[in-house]
Enzyme design. Sequence first.
Site, PDB file in Angstrom:
ATOM      1  N   CYS A 121       0.820  -1.226   0.000  1.00  0.00           N
ATOM      2  CA  CYS A 121       0.000   0.000   0.000  1.00  0.00           C
ATOM      3  C   CYS A 121       0.850   1.270   0.000  1.00  0.00           C
ATOM      4  CB  CYS A 121      -0.952  -0.004   1.187  1.00  0.00           C
ATOM      5  SG  CYS A 121      -1.913  -1.514   1.284  1.00  0.00           S
ATOM      6  N   HIS A 149      -3.864   6.879   2.451  1.00  0.00           N
ATOM      7  CA  HIS A 149      -4.205   5.533   1.963  1.00  0.00           C
ATOM      8  C   HIS A 149      -5.564   5.151   2.543  1.00  0.00           C
ATOM      9  CE1 HIS A 149      -4.246   1.375   1.088  1.00  0.00           C
ATOM     10  NE2 HIS A 149      -3.894   0.963   2.293  1.00  0.00           N
ATOM     11  N   ASN A 178     -10.094  -0.881  -0.190  1.00  0.00           N
ATOM     12  CA  ASN A 178      -8.638  -0.794  -0.133  1.00  0.00           C
ATOM     13  C   ASN A 178      -8.055  -1.270  -1.469  1.00  0.00           C
ATOM     14  OD1 ASN A 178      -5.916  -1.081   0.371  1.00  0.00           O
ATOM     15  ND2 ASN A 178      -6.194  -2.061   2.375  1.00  0.00           N
TER      16      ASN A 178
END
Length: 301
Positions: A88, A228, A258
Amino acid sequence: MVDTSDEWIVSRTGIKERRVCENGMVGSDMAVIACQKALDNAGVSVDDVDILITATVTPDYRLPSQACIVQNKLGANNAAALDVVAACAGYINGLSIARSFIESGMYKNILVVGVEYLTSITDYTDRGTCILFGDGAGATLITAETDGNGVVSTYLKSDGRLWSWLTVEAGACAKPSEYGVKGDGSDKIYMNGSDIFKVAVREMTKASIKVLEDAGITADDVSLVVPHQANIRIIDAIVKRLKIDKKKVFLNIEKYGNTSAASVPLALDEANHEGLLHKGDYVLMVAFGGGLTTGAALLRW
Ligand code: UT7
């Protein structure tokens, strides 16, 4: 598929919808669309791209790199191409590498794309993870042409001691794919979510403070935070610790879930198209993911 509810997912994560890569498409196809849009927005020809940096943990192939596949489909034939594997935090790692290339004078036009086909490695029998992940791509063109604004500061950190908290163990050399397809789930995402949650809050807060300090500004000077998008509660906890007004935080987790390396550039692009970025604004981007990896970057728009 699993014992869950819309109420649990929305209240614990903030996720309402996710996107799944169209049948027949793979990550490189999404990356090419994002890269072409970034080039069009910047008015830069694909022939002038010096290097293409692709951040992903879901490449089409193990060999060659995803960047070379994207390069071919995009027709960026004058460019170098390399992958960044930092989960990520991959996009911010890529951006930081691009910044160094620009500042050293080595390259002038750098495409940095974050792309993930996470639904291809999602374990739909695991309710702790299968409600989280989506597919997507976001791209940026980083250029040496500047009016004094740009990437002001970046911070990268990893803690390899905690690598086993977020993994896809099978499919590479240590555990070839035959191991995973036996049904033990090790060719899919495993995540120790609740432990990662706590470290994510701590490390993303620390990383944010570091890039602000390096730039000599305070949280009050930040116009927009583009974090994020893993969990709304993680984002809330960070901005509370940073004492940043929640209204300054860009969120699109409810639409995409996500998307790992794609998450920050997707959000940045949406914020841009919604007219939320103005010349001179300080934009704080921060991410955390498997590795465990942390990255933060401060932009002057
Ligand atoms: O993207 C980069 C890195 N990743 C992250 O940043 C993710 C960080 N972690 C998280 O976002 C959260 O930890 C999750 C969303 C993954 C899980 O939320 P949580 O509040 O930490 O839940 P938990 O894992 O502590 O589980 C609490 C309870 C458990 O039940 P018991 O043991 O209390 O009976 C779980 O079994 O919630 C249960 N649970 C669920 N219940 C309904 C876990 N997943 C689900 C589900 N539906 N989907």
